[in-house]
Enzyme design. Structure first.
Site, PDB file in Angstrom:
ATOM      1  N   ARG A  80      40.165  45.317  27.894  1.00  0.00           N
ATOM      2  CA  ARG A  80      40.414  44.176  28.788  1.00  0.00           C
ATOM      3  C   ARG A  80      40.417  42.879  27.990  1.00  0.00           C
ATOM      4  O   ARG A  80      41.201  41.976  28.258  1.00  0.00           O
ATOM      5  CB  ARG A  80      39.376  44.141  29.915  1.00  0.00           C
ATOM      6  CG  ARG A  80      39.733  43.137  31.001  1.00  0.00           C
ATOM      7  CD  ARG A  80      38.876  43.287  32.227  1.00  0.00           C
ATOM      8  NE  ARG A  80      37.479  42.980  31.965  1.00  0.00           N
ATOM      9  CZ  ARG A  80      36.492  43.194  32.833  1.00  0.00           C
ATOM     10  NH1 ARG A  80      36.756  43.732  34.015  1.00  0.00           N
ATOM     11  NH2 ARG A  80      35.253  42.885  32.532  1.00  0.00           N
ATOM     12  N   LYS A 183      40.317  37.658  31.964  1.00  0.00           N
ATOM     13  CA  LYS A 183      38.994  37.021  32.022  1.00  0.00           C
ATOM     14  C   LYS A 183      38.973  35.796  31.123  1.00  0.00           C
ATOM     15  O   LYS A 183      38.378  35.804  30.045  1.00  0.00           O
ATOM     16  CB  LYS A 183      37.940  38.069  31.607  1.00  0.00           C
ATOM     17  CG  LYS A 183      36.585  37.824  32.222  1.00  0.00           C
ATOM     18  CD  LYS A 183      35.743  39.080  32.130  1.00  0.00           C
ATOM     19  CE  LYS A 183      34.284  38.807  32.361  1.00  0.00           C
ATOM     20  NZ  LYS A 183      33.950  38.322  33.681  1.00  0.00           N
ATOM     21  N   GLU A 219      38.805  38.246  45.813  1.00  0.00           N
ATOM     22  CA  GLU A 219      37.555  38.585  45.122  1.00  0.00           C
ATOM     23  C   GLU A 219      36.373  37.855  45.733  1.00  0.00           C
ATOM     24  O   GLU A 219      36.528  36.830  46.383  1.00  0.00           O
ATOM     25  CB  GLU A 219      37.628  38.144  43.665  1.00  0.00           C
ATOM     26  CG  GLU A 219      38.643  38.864  42.870  1.00  0.00           C
ATOM     27  CD  GLU A 219      38.307  38.830  41.400  1.00  0.00           C
ATOM     28  OE1 GLU A 219      37.465  39.632  40.970  1.00  0.00           O
ATOM     29  OE2 GLU A 219      38.883  37.992  40.689  1.00  0.00           O
TER      30      GLU A 219
HETATM   31  N1  PLP Z   1      35.823  39.640  39.149  1.00  0.00           N
HETATM   32  C1  PLP Z   1      35.471  38.601  38.391  1.00  0.00           C
HETATM   33  C2  PLP Z   1      36.147  37.308  38.631  1.00  0.00           C
HETATM   34  C3  PLP Z   1      34.484  38.755  37.398  1.00  0.00           C
HETATM   35  O1  PLP Z   1      34.107  37.720  36.644  1.00  0.00           O
HETATM   36  C4  PLP Z   1      33.896  40.014  37.216  1.00  0.00           C
HETATM   37  C5  PLP Z   1      32.909  40.224  36.158  1.00  0.00           C
HETATM   38  O2  PLP Z   1      33.218  40.625  35.081  1.00  0.00           O
HETATM   39  C6  PLP Z   1      34.298  41.074  38.034  1.00  0.00           C
HETATM   40  C7  PLP Z   1      35.250  40.857  38.991  1.00  0.00           C
HETATM   41  C8  PLP Z   1      33.706  42.431  37.861  1.00  0.00           C
HETATM   42  O3  PLP Z   1      34.243  43.103  36.775  1.00  0.00           O
HETATM   43  P1  PLP Z   1      33.399  44.173  35.975  1.00  0.00           P
HETATM   44  O4  PLP Z   1      32.981  45.207  36.955  1.00  0.00           O
HETATM   45  O5  PLP Z   1      34.335  44.717  34.974  1.00  0.00           O
HETATM   46  O6  PLP Z   1      32.247  43.461  35.404  1.00  0.00           O
HETATM   47  C1  COI Z   2      30.098  39.949  34.677  1.00  0.00           C
HETATM   48  O1  COI Z   2      29.915  40.596  35.709  1.00  0.00           O
HETATM   49  O2  COI Z   2      29.853  40.380  33.556  1.00  0.00           O
HETATM   50  C2  COI Z   2      30.636  38.619  34.716  1.00  0.00           C
HETATM   51  O3  COI Z   2      31.215  38.235  33.756  1.00  0.00           O
HETATM   52  C3  COI Z   2      30.460  37.821  35.911  1.00  0.00           C
HETATM   53  C4  COI Z   2      30.020  36.413  35.663  1.00  0.00           C
HETATM   54  C5  COI Z   2      28.636  36.296  35.123  1.00  0.00           C
HETATM   55  C6  COI Z   2      31.027  35.607  34.951  1.00  0.00           C
END
Ligand code: PLP
Ligand code: COI
Length: 339
Positions: A80, A183, A219
């Site tokens: 990612r 991200k 989201e």
């Molecule tokens: N959506 C956003 C905007 C986020 O910052 C995150 C965190 O990383 C997620 C979703 C969840 O993604 P993940 O499960 O890969 O941490």
């Molecule tokens: C995560 O879930 O790791 C995130 O990056 C969410 C937030 C702290 C930016």
């Protein structure tokens, strides 16, 4: 090292012993460097400062009752990060480099990996910035990739207790053909104002809608959204949300539990039909939602009538945590054991 109360950690910055760094210069990545400084020395015209050339990741490391140290699905984060770099024209760190830096930083900060069973973990924050100077709007020629770590507790202070969220229609975190799927820091900057307003108005976070029609759920702040209807796990399909690794894992676990899984646009009106809803992500794990309020219309959707998370969210949460902490068989091979 001072004694840490692992069970009471917030989700925040915590100074640890070391971070690791690697510079990209003259078209190639250099040697991995270990640093104990919390600071970076950076050019005043670095592209990350002016034009937002930066991206990051978030991952968790767990110490099991068996003493083993596990990191969850790290390759997904590495890939990612490459997609994020591609999206805003930054040098992509090879998966092998990501892995080597990750293992090194975990081992160097072993004494900051929380004890098991207290809801805490070691959070890894890979960060990649354009460090080369430009004043014209152009990608940098130099980049810095850093991984720093810190022990954390639950993202929402409620932990696994249900939270309230607010639907916002007067702000978008990203544009329909923008950077919502990767991200990058700009998405988070755009979310600060509505998120802070929601907190002042008594909510844990915001629920963003699609930025084209303002009708479909995108989201839940820093986490994906899911709803449970009967035996079906439903989560939005949208080009503007981050592809959550937690959500991906929950969909697999739901299938393992013989549930149906649907990834499709979720109209806001459908909120009235869900038995359970939640936010999911690395930091949030699963945060059950007890109330959703539409800020514009005042419409209220309520769940968790007994004040507790629903049975399916609870089972998904316990299974995911159990796998991450080495208590439940990792039959999909999601963990890498560091040692
Ligand atoms: N959506 C956003 C905007 C986020 O910052 C995150 C965190 O990383 C997620 C979703 C969840 O993604 P993940 O499960 O890969 O941490
Ligand atoms: C995560 O879930 O790791 C995130 O990056 C969410 C937030 C702290 C930016």
């Amino acid at each position: 090292m001072e004694k840490i109360d692992w069970g009471k950690l917030p989700f925040g910055y915590f100074k640890t012993d070391y971070n690791v760094r690697c510079y990209y210069k003259d078209g190639k990545w250099g040697e991995i460097e270990v640093s104990s400084s919390e600071y970076i020395n950076i050019h005043i015209a670095a592209t990350c400062l002016h034009y937002g050339q930066e991206c990051f990741e978030g991952m968790k490391v767990f110490r099991g009752k068996d003493g083993k140290i596990r990191v969850f699905r790290w390759e997904k984060n590495a890939k990612r990060m490459q997609r994020s770099c591609h999206g805003i024209m930054m040098a992509e760190p090879p998966v092998e480099l990501f892995k080597e830096m990750m293992i090194k930083v975990i081992k160097l900060n072993k004494n900051h990996i929380p004890l098991p069973g207290l809801g805490a973990s070691l959070y890894l924050r890979p960060l990649l910035i354009g460090s080369g100077a430009q004043v014209g709007i152009k990608p940098a020629n130099e980049y810095l990739f850093v991984i720093f770590v810190g022990p954390v507790g639950p993202y929402f202070k409620e932990g696994f207790n249900p939270v309230d969220v607010q639907i916002v229609k007067d702000y978008d975190r990203t544009a329909p053909q923008g950077t919502g799927h990767i991200k990058v820091g700009g998405n988070y900057a755009a979310s600060l104002r509505p998120a802070e307003r929601a907190k002042q108005e008594g909510f844990s976070t915001v629920l963003f809608l699609d930025s084209k029609e303002n009708k479909y759920i995108d989201e839940a702040g820093p986490a994906n959204f899911f709803g449970i209807k009967g035996n079906t796990y439903i989560t939005p399909d949208s080009s503007t949300i981050l592809l959550s690794i937690t959500n991906m894992s929950l969909r697999t676990l739901a299938e393992d539990m013989n549930m149906k899984v649907e990834k499709r646009p979720v109209h806001i009106d459908e909120l009235a039909e869900f038995d359970e809803v939640g936010a999911c992500g690395t930091a949030a794990v699963i945060s059950p939602i007890k109330k959703i309020v539409d800020r514009e219309t005042g419409k209220v959707y309520e769940y968790c009538k007994d004040g507790k998370a629903g049975p399916i969210s609870t089972k998904l949460y316990n299974t995911l945590k159990g796998i991450q902490e080495g208590e439940i068989e990792d039959k999909h091979g999601w963990n890498m054991i560091i040692e």
